[in-house]
Write an enzyme that holds these catalytic residues in place. Structure first.
Site, mmCIF file in Angstrom:
data_model
loop_
_atom_site.group_PDB
_atom_site.id
_atom_site.type_symbol
_atom_site.label_atom_id
_atom_site.label_comp_id
_atom_site.label_asym_id
_atom_site.label_seq_id
_atom_site.Cartn_x
_atom_site.Cartn_y
_atom_site.Cartn_z
ATOM 1 N N GLN A 126 1.057 -1.087 -0.029
ATOM 2 C CA GLN A 126 -0.082 -0.047 -0.105
ATOM 3 C C GLN A 126 0.843 1.236 0.009
ATOM 4 O OE1 GLN A 126 -2.301 1.601 3.532
ATOM 5 N NE2 GLN A 126 -3.946 1.115 2.272
ATOM 6 N N TYR B 38 -5.907 11.004 4.131
ATOM 7 C CA TYR B 38 -4.913 11.276 3.804
ATOM 8 C C TYR B 38 -4.979 12.087 2.637
ATOM 9 C CZ TYR B 38 -3.568 7.938 7.756
ATOM 10 O OH TYR B 38 -3.521 7.495 9.025
ATOM 11 N N ARG C 59 -7.633 2.064 -2.508
ATOM 12 C CA ARG C 59 -8.393 2.027 -1.259
ATOM 13 C C ARG C 59 -9.174 3.382 -1.036
ATOM 14 N NH1 ARG C 59 -7.747 0.881 5.432
ATOM 15 N NH2 ARG C 59 -8.497 -1.326 4.900
ATOM 16 N N GLY D 19 -8.864 -6.715 9.135
ATOM 17 C CA GLY D 19 -7.693 -5.876 9.914
ATOM 18 C C GLY D 19 -7.459 -6.538 11.102
ATOM 19 N N ARG D 20 -7.810 -5.922 12.322
ATOM 20 C CA ARG D 20 -7.401 -6.177 13.797
ATOM 21 C C ARG D 20 -7.829 -7.790 13.857
ATOM 22 N NH1 ARG D 20 -10.825 -1.397 16.597
ATOM 23 N NH2 ARG D 20 -11.589 -1.553 14.547
#
Length: 362
Positions: free
Chosen positions: A98, A177, A224, A316-317
């Site tokens: 990424q 971002y 993404r 994810g987590r």
């Protein structure tokens, strides 16, 4: 309907299942943003994912403000990433990098220069720095004559990622971002070709994607987005009018897959009650669509696939505490809890010491 455990073609990448490892910032690199040896173990432990998307990786010093996060702009970083990709491939896995430019979500003490953004704005709250939390600073607008340099940074990062052995790259255009700061109208107040209309605000995303495709090919390029509501202070007054044309543009470019991060009320880096846009995006994006955020069980993820909206789920987590997440989901084994205190610490604890099912049982 496909199951989580059926194979899927993600552009040029043949994935053995539809369980992707989402990008997870872990802060284990050096202060010079060079990957370290234990990152080989970390990613290899998780190689049974259909596809690993690495932690966000800086395309330049200007764009990388997270302490101890990795970069991909120099030869030392390329050489340090190579053992990671070699080991993941030897274990039968697939891995893409990424690509990250944080824009205004940084502090000058880390990047050694004033942050840049679409406009002269600042994020509320505080940035992570090597000296602890510090107030975010006002960013300067990226000048028109700097856009070619930014595109060159994305091109170099893509070339370096491929040289390091990655199967492709993902453009991070989510979570507030830099690219997201150009996309959304509460952060972008420009009056040039990169601001104002939706067509102008998606221009940078299009140009970055085209430049990356020119190096990696469309089938090894993914993006993404985080289209439903506030993310680190970045939001839009009409997300449907913005993100449907953005998704249509990416579909027309033929990218390998699109990942959507759609957090609920308890999501990290943005929590929202705004309805998910994935059902509408599905109508305009014809390639594989991957959805992310708050999936913590096989049943919940499979239910999403059964709607026909998503083609795969990025976890994810759950991948932090469960290196063998695919096997646990397939067998119905309980998921281990990850330790939030070690998400961003520098040592092996909470990083490569989570056991697989067999070891835990023994």
């Amino acid at each position: 309907m496909p199951t989580l455990f059926d194979p899927i073609q993600l552009g040029d990448i043949a994935a053995p299942n539809r369980i992707l490892m989402a990008p997870l910032t872990r802060g284990r690199s050096t202060r010079d943003h060079v990957p370290v040896d234990m990152m080989v173990d970390y990613y290899t432990q998780r190689a049974t994912a259909g596809l690993i998307i690495t932690e966000a990786t800086g395309i330049s010093q200007e764009g990388l403000g997270w302490p101890y996060a990795p970069g991909i702009w120099n030869d030392e970083q390329v050489a340090a990433w190579k053992p990671v990709t070699d080991s993941v491939h030897a274990a039968g896995g697939r891995i893409v990098m990424q690509l990250w430019h944080m824009g205004r979500q940084v502090h000058s003490s880390v990047i050694k220069t004033q942050p840049v953004s679409s406009s002269a704005t600042a994020t509320a709250g505080q940035a992570h720095t090597y000296e602890g939390k510090q107030d975010f600073e006002v960013a300067r607008p990226l000048e028109l004559d700097e856009i070619p340099r930014l595109l060159n940074d994305y091109e170099l990062a893509t070339r370096n990622a491929l040289a390091a052995g990655f199967d492709g790259v993902q453009i991070h255009a989510a979570n507030g971002y830099l690219i997201d700061q150009f996309l959304r109208d509460n952060a972008n107040f420009r009056d040039d070709n990169y601001g104002g209309s939706v067509e102008n605000r998606i221009r940078l995303l299009r140009e970055v994607t085209e430049r990356v495709i020119s190096v990696a090919g469309a089938g090894r390029t993914s993006v993404r987005l985080s289209p439903n509501g506030d993310s680190q202070g970045v939001d839009d007054s009409n997300p449907t009018a913005l993100f449907l044309p953005a998704a249509q543009m990416l579909s027309d470019l033929g990218i390998g897959f699109l990942e959507l991060r759609e957090p609920g009320p308890d999501g990290t880096f943005g929590n929202t009650d705004v309805p998910k846009l994935s059902p509408e995006i599905r109508k305009v994006f014809t390639g594989p669509l991957i959805v992310n955020s708050d999936y913590d069980s096989a049943d919940k993820a499979q239910a999403e696939l059964d709607t026909g909206i998503a083609d795969g789920i990025s976890f994810g987590r759950p991948f932090i505490g469960n290196p063998d997440l695919v096997a646990r989901l397939q067998t119905g084994a309980p998921l281990a809890k990850d330790d939030a205190k070690t998400w961003y610490s520098q040592g092996p604890e909470g990083y490569i010491d989570y056991p697989a099912m067999e070891t835990a049982a023994a």
